[in-house]
Enzyme design. Sequence first.
Site: not given
Length: 417
Positions: A164, A169
């Site tokens: 990932e 974010e």
Amino acid sequence: MTRSRSAPRAVARAAVALAVAAASLVLPGPTAPAQAAIGGVTWQDEFNAPAGAAVDQSKWRFDIGGGGWGNNERQYYTNSTSNAVHDGQGNLVITARRDNPANYQCHYGRCEYTSARLLTAATFTQAYGRFEARIKIPRGQGIWPAFWMLGNDMGSVGWPNAGEIDIMENIGREPNTVYGTIHGPGYSGGGGITGNRTVGAPLADGFHTYRVDWEPNSIVWYLDGVEFHRVDPGRLGGNRWVFDHPFFMILNVAVGGNWPGYPDGTTQFPQQMLVDYVRVNGYTDGGNPPGTTRLRGAQSGRCIDIPSANPVDGAKLQIWDCNTTAAQAWTFAGDGTVRAMGKCMDPAWAGTANGTEVNLVTCNGNPAQRFTLNASGDLVNLSANRCVDVRDQNPANGGKLQLWDCAGSANQRWSRY
């Protein structure tokens, strides 16, 4: 997909000890490291459809449901234009709403919120290159926007083995901070390898560009074109590097979860994430053999070289005019070693002291052979916590390499070339 603080997009706030050790040197301001060899555009969405138009399903599909997504999130993801739609002004708008339709059931009962999660798993995947989006994020306690990627082998190997890459974010309680992270086997969830940058105003106040440049054995994060995080296999504490195959992209706005916490009385709805564009560029090898890079010195402009291209054990590494021979084709291997011509960069006799020669030796699994090229351009030996240095600051062909205390000087700075 299931995830929590120990599942996908679960970014660590606690650093892995080895990563901290490699990154904790206090140095002068960084020189500009070489960027990845970026090719032409391979995929893009400019979101120029008319107002009210649905997402282009030749480019994006939807994840749907309210199972908490491994993080105890509170939203139900839909494919409705109420949650993902073009605004007619050149943007995709992902909207998180306080909403509780009777037919949307979440893991905690009747859902309180709806949102959208778009992905390219069925339409586009790519290994390496530049992945960039221009985004105006939402704001508020419990709001969790993200632009990220997962390995295309998720269905066969699962998470975190598929890998990932979290490009962007943000959590509402830290409005000025962007996080970038990788997750893989042995460094997932709370052990993800993470970096962040904090700016002077909330990111939700305007559009910003979020990007990674990804090449074999290196991923670099940028906010508005400024690097803030870099990882390579040397940062993984001996764990496996899984960023060597195609990934797909995801855009979403989550509501609540173990990391951001949950909406409170200060959180206003609806919250919108505006995406101006998403663009992907390919990767080129820059004339180097596939998967390799030259390491060029900032002081001399010359590259780390195996003398006479003779990979004998004990060969004293040097700097030499940059060329495309195998003697300068270095690979940052998954075990943290730096290799050329089948052998490893090595501090003589596993030495850690200032002045230890840097040689070429048969790869032997000794931790002394592990190096990392950090964001400042320092090629750090992890066992010694010292930098690869050109002895006597000699910029000429034949200048020899040694370990020395990291000082940020030009004879210690290296870039991929």
